[in-house]
Design a protein around this motif. Structure first.
Motif, PDB file in Angstrom:
ATOM      1  N   THR A 103     -24.919 -76.378 127.558  1.00 34.66           N
ATOM      2  CA  THR A 103     -25.786 -75.530 126.754  1.00 34.66           C
ATOM      3  C   THR A 103     -26.026 -76.212 125.420  1.00 34.66           C
ATOM      4  O   THR A 103     -25.100 -76.721 124.797  1.00 34.66           O
ATOM      5  N   ILE A 104     -27.288 -76.231 124.988  1.00 36.76           N
ATOM      6  CA  ILE A 104     -27.630 -76.761 123.668  1.00 36.76           C
ATOM      7  C   ILE A 104     -28.108 -75.603 122.802  1.00 36.76           C
ATOM      8  O   ILE A 104     -28.682 -74.637 123.292  1.00 36.76           O
ATOM      9  N   SER A 105     -27.854 -75.687 121.502  1.00 35.37           N
ATOM     10  CA  SER A 105     -28.191 -74.584 120.601  1.00 35.37           C
ATOM     11  C   SER A 105     -28.766 -75.122 119.305  1.00 35.37           C
ATOM     12  O   SER A 105     -28.290 -76.127 118.769  1.00 35.37           O
ATOM     13  N   ASP A 106     -29.795 -74.423 118.788  1.00 32.89           N
ATOM     14  CA  ASP A 106     -30.383 -74.840 117.515  1.00 32.89           C
ATOM     15  C   ASP A 106     -29.683 -74.219 116.317  1.00 32.89           C
ATOM     16  O   ASP A 106     -30.005 -74.522 115.167  1.00 32.89           O
ATOM     17  N   GLY A 107     -28.728 -73.307 116.576  1.00 28.14           N
ATOM     18  CA  GLY A 107     -27.971 -72.705 115.487  1.00 28.14           C
ATOM     19  C   GLY A 107     -28.719 -71.636 114.713  1.00 28.14           C
ATOM     20  O   GLY A 107     -28.207 -71.119 113.721  1.00 28.14           O
ATOM     21  N   LEU A 108     -29.925 -71.274 115.172  1.00 25.45           N
ATOM     22  CA  LEU A 108     -30.738 -70.301 114.452  1.00 25.45           C
ATOM     23  C   LEU A 108     -30.640 -68.903 115.035  1.00 25.45           C
ATOM     24  O   LEU A 108     -30.951 -67.925 114.363  1.00 25.45           O
ATOM     25  N   GLY A 109     -30.252 -68.796 116.293  1.00 24.84           N
ATOM     26  CA  GLY A 109     -30.297 -67.516 116.969  1.00 24.84           C
ATOM     27  C   GLY A 109     -31.721 -67.146 117.330  1.00 24.84           C
ATOM     28  O   GLY A 109     -32.663 -67.894 117.071  1.00 24.84           O
ATOM     29  N   GLY A 110     -31.892 -65.980 117.952  1.00 17.18           N
ATOM     30  CA  GLY A 110     -33.220 -65.512 118.311  1.00 17.18           C
ATOM     31  C   GLY A 110     -33.622 -65.896 119.722  1.00 17.18           C
ATOM     32  O   GLY A 110     -32.947 -66.662 120.407  1.00 17.18           O
ATOM     33  N   PHE A 111     -34.778 -65.357 120.164  1.00 11.41           N
ATOM     34  CA  PHE A 111     -35.308 -65.673 121.474  1.00 11.41           C
ATOM     35  C   PHE A 111     -35.779 -67.126 121.531  1.00 11.41           C
ATOM     36  O   PHE A 111     -36.355 -67.650 120.571  1.00 11.41           O
ATOM     37  N   THR A 112     -35.541 -67.771 122.661  1.00 19.38           N
ATOM     38  CA  THR A 112     -36.109 -69.084 122.949  1.00 19.38           C
ATOM     39  C   THR A 112     -37.021 -68.933 124.158  1.00 19.38           C
ATOM     40  O   THR A 112     -36.796 -68.071 125.008  1.00 19.38           O
ATOM     41  N   THR A 113     -38.052 -69.790 124.233  1.00 21.12           N
ATOM     42  CA  THR A 113     -39.031 -69.603 125.317  1.00 21.12           C
ATOM     43  C   THR A 113     -39.441 -70.933 125.945  1.00 21.12           C
ATOM     44  O   THR A 113     -38.880 -71.359 126.924  1.00 21.12           O
ATOM     45  N   GLY A 114     -40.453 -71.587 125.367  1.00 18.40           N
ATOM     46  CA  GLY A 114     -41.014 -72.778 125.993  1.00 18.40           C
ATOM     47  C   GLY A 114     -40.237 -74.047 125.678  1.00 18.40           C
ATOM     48  O   GLY A 114     -39.403 -74.088 124.768  1.00 18.40           O
ATOM     49  N   CYS A 115     -40.540 -75.102 126.426  1.00 22.72           N
ATOM     50  CA  CYS A 115     -39.986 -76.420 126.133  1.00 22.72           C
ATOM     51  C   CYS A 115     -40.758 -77.472 126.914  1.00 22.72           C
ATOM     52  O   CYS A 115     -41.409 -77.160 127.906  1.00 22.72           O
ATOM     53  N   ALA A 116     -40.692 -78.707 126.440  1.00 27.43           N
ATOM     54  CA  ALA A 116     -41.375 -79.814 127.112  1.00 27.43           C
ATOM     55  C   ALA A 116     -40.844 -81.128 126.557  1.00 27.43           C
ATOM     56  O   ALA A 116     -40.480 -81.209 125.376  1.00 27.43           O
TER      57      ALA A 116
END
Length: 486
Positions: A103-116
């Protein structure tokens, strides 16, 4: 939807003001801790009012607390890996069989959605929906954050949801809320332009770039699959209006990527496959499920992956060649365990906006069979069997094989080896074909070549079976194999 969200913000603010006034006048409470767990701080109401699917946020699910990154050891991301947006600022990574990697995390919290991934496959771009940002991860382990692109500057509370790349490395970001703008950035993350496209129920939700590099296909949580010309900054006629009820979310164009081959779209109740006229020709579903939201193509060009927020699970399906209603035909099922699963992507996914697969492998050298006979070989082979030239010649003991037709080709990234520099995004070539053996045509061959870095001697693998002859396999005694991005 916009009016309802606006009203909820003001109600939250009014309640907050009333609570703080009572605290300050009568009990002197700590204003930093006066918020209940189900309330929203000022300035954050728009983020928390609706989830990425346009539904009220479930107060029992906490996505504000940043997830911790987790992995057992250093991990290599390979073509075919699946990245699932699980909320709390995080993505879970799985291999193509559905085995969890990290698992990778941006440390910001909140919903995540798209990626590419970018065209070079060395950076992963993710969207933090709640914080309206694009977070860029390094493909190389330990996959640190390389950059944060604050899309909220141009679209405050816009909720960055989807991201797609052009062939030149530019990327586009869709926003379902705020001012609904589509953003265009260069490869360095500099904002180049914004586009105000027509919207249906909710902004520029999910986007895909056509092969012409200027036509964006997008959804807006309604019934239309819409189009916008970023080259001429002009709205285009809808590609399709979907039948029945539902809400169109993630979509992907099918080859050749200009709309003529149709597309796949997650449409809440099921996944729909449209033909070049915009008509529904097939549906895909799992019995009793619904909540279809996320979707992306597999690098093999034969399968697609789709996910449901209803059960936090994603599925791998065959893109069926014949029209039909396909139920419970999934070949892989992966449960993320998340109550806020709202997106997925794959490393090496074949998006229409990126050029055709130009990857290839070249090289040659010699290996010995079990009897000590030297086999020399030379080749140039493309990962897309439809592209050329494709040449392979093998000589041994007065015999000669010459490839005449490449039947199949598969390029992959083996986590146990690395092609080194230059980075090609793959290190293993597996193929089949038909050729001439000592002047006689119609002889079959299966083969595998690897590029394990420089020099190739002692590390690069050559493996092949010609017709009914004994298989030959070994690392190079002499020579080198080289993987090329193009």
């Amino acid at each position: 939807m916009r009016t309802l969200r606006f009203s909820s913000i003001h109600l939250a603010l009014l309640s907050l003001v009333g609570l703080l006034t009572l605290c300050l006048l009568f009990v002197g409470c700590d204003t930093q801790t006066a918020l209940r767990s189900d309330e929203v701080a000022p300035g954050e109401g728009d983020q928390a009012a609706l989830n990425p699917a346009g539904q009220p946020v479930d107060p029992s699910i906490d996505v504000s607390t940043p997830a911790a990154a987790s992995k057992a050891a250093a991990t290599t991301w390979v073509v075919g890996d699946v990245f699932a947006a699980i909320g709390n600022g995080a993505y879970s990574v799985y291999d193509n069989t559905g085995l969890f990697k990290e698992t990778i995390s941006d440390g910001l919290g909140g919903f995540t959605t798209g990626c590419a991934f970018n065209p070079n496959l060395n950076k992963l771009y993710t969207t933090n929906f709640s914080n309206t940002k694009v977070i860029v991860y390094d493909d190389a382990s330990p996959h640190g954050i390389l950059q944060t692109v604050d899309t909220g500057v141009a679209s405050p509370n816009g909720h960055s949801e989807s991201v797609v790349f052009a062939a030149n490395g530019d990327f586009y970001v869709g926003h379902p809320d705020g001012n609904d703008l589509i953003h265009q950035y260069d490869a360095a993350g500099t904002l180049l332009a914004t586009y105000s496209a027509a919207v249906d129920n909710r902004g520029t939700d999910w986007i895909d770039l056509a092969s012409d590099q200027v036509t964006l296909f997008y959804t807006s949580e309604g019934r239309a699959v819409q189009r916008f010309d970023v080259g001429g900054n002009a709205q285009l006629p809808n590609f399709a209006v979907l039948p029945g009820g539902g809400a169109a979310f993630a979509l992907r164009l099918l080859p050749p990527g200009d709309g003529s081959g149709g597309l796949l779209v997650a449409d809440l109740g099921n996944v729909k496959q449209l033909d070049g006229t915009g008509a529904v020709i097939s549906t895909y579903d799992v019995t009793g499920l619904g909540g279809w939201f996320s979707l992306n193509l597999d690098p093999d060009g034969v399968h697609f992956w789709a996910g449901s927020f209803s059960n936090g699970t994603f599925y791998k399906f065959v893109i069926e060649p014949l029209p039909g209603n396909y139920v419970d035909t999934q070949v892989t099922t992966v449960n993320t365990g998340s109550g806020s699963f709202f997106g997925l992507c794959l490393k090496g996914e074949p998006t229409a906006g990126l050029p055709d697969d130009e990857r290839r492998m070249t090289g040659g050298g010699s290996v010995f069979d079990a009897n000590g006979i030297r086999f020399t070989h030379g080749f140039e082979l493309h990962c897309d069997a439809n592209q050329g030239p494709n040449n392979l010649q093998i000589n041994w003991g007065g015999n000669r094989f010459h490839l005449e037709s490449l039947g199949s080709a598969s390029c992959s990234d083996d986590a146990s080896i690395s092609e080194g520099k230059p980075v090609a995004g793959f290190d293993t070539f597996v193929g089949t074909g038909v050729g001439r053996l000592n002047g006689t045509s119609g002889v079959s061959i299966t083969f595998k070549f690897t590029d394990a870095g420089e020099p190739g001697k002692g590390v690069d693998l050559a493996q092949f079976t010609i017709d009914a002859l004994p298989p030959v396999s070994g690392t190079l005694n002499k020579g080198n194999h080289q993987a090329h991005r193009k």
